[in-house]
Design a protein around this motif. Sequence first.
Motif, PDB file in Angstrom:
ATOM      1  N   THR A  52      32.006 -13.646 -27.615  1.00  0.00           N
ATOM      2  CA  THR A  52      31.834 -14.198 -26.272  1.00  0.00           C
ATOM      3  C   THR A  52      31.789 -13.078 -25.249  1.00  0.00           C
ATOM      4  N   LYS A  53      31.096 -13.363 -24.177  1.00  0.00           N
ATOM      5  CA  LYS A  53      31.009 -12.442 -23.050  1.00  0.00           C
ATOM      6  C   LYS A  53      31.124 -13.300 -21.792  1.00  0.00           C
ATOM      7  N   ALA A  54      32.076 -12.972 -20.940  1.00  0.00           N
ATOM      8  CA  ALA A  54      32.310 -13.761 -19.733  1.00  0.00           C
ATOM      9  C   ALA A  54      32.070 -12.912 -18.491  1.00  0.00           C
ATOM     10  N   LYS A  55      31.595 -13.574 -17.443  1.00  0.00           N
ATOM     11  CA  LYS A  55      31.276 -12.855 -16.216  1.00  0.00           C
ATOM     12  C   LYS A  55      31.474 -13.784 -15.028  1.00  0.00           C
ATOM     13  N   LEU A  56      32.102 -13.285 -13.982  1.00  0.00           N
ATOM     14  CA  LEU A  56      32.223 -14.017 -12.731  1.00  0.00           C
ATOM     15  C   LEU A  56      31.102 -13.515 -11.826  1.00  0.00           C
ATOM     16  N   LYS A  57      30.183 -14.407 -11.502  1.00  0.00           N
ATOM     17  CA  LYS A  57      29.041 -14.022 -10.686  1.00  0.00           C
ATOM     18  C   LYS A  57      29.417 -14.018  -9.206  1.00  0.00           C
TER      19      LYS A  57
END
Length: 72
Positions: A52-57
């Motif tokens: 998984t790869k998570a990002k807050l835009k």
Amino acid sequence: MAENKPEMTALLKEVAESPKRDNSAYHAAIAEARQAFETAEGALGGRVKVKTKAKLKRNGDYVVKWTFKRAD
């Protein structure tokens, strides 16, 4: 322990009467994740591992990318 009973009763009553959190979005996300694993296992022919790869835009969206690969 008998002297703590009224406090414990009051605490349990407070917990029981507190507002319930709406977990419907959580349950929907978990169901979607389980379906994704099932679909990946079918497409890849067996057990899978996931990264998984998570990002807050900047716009406030929280994006999670799932990459499924065949398990060794």
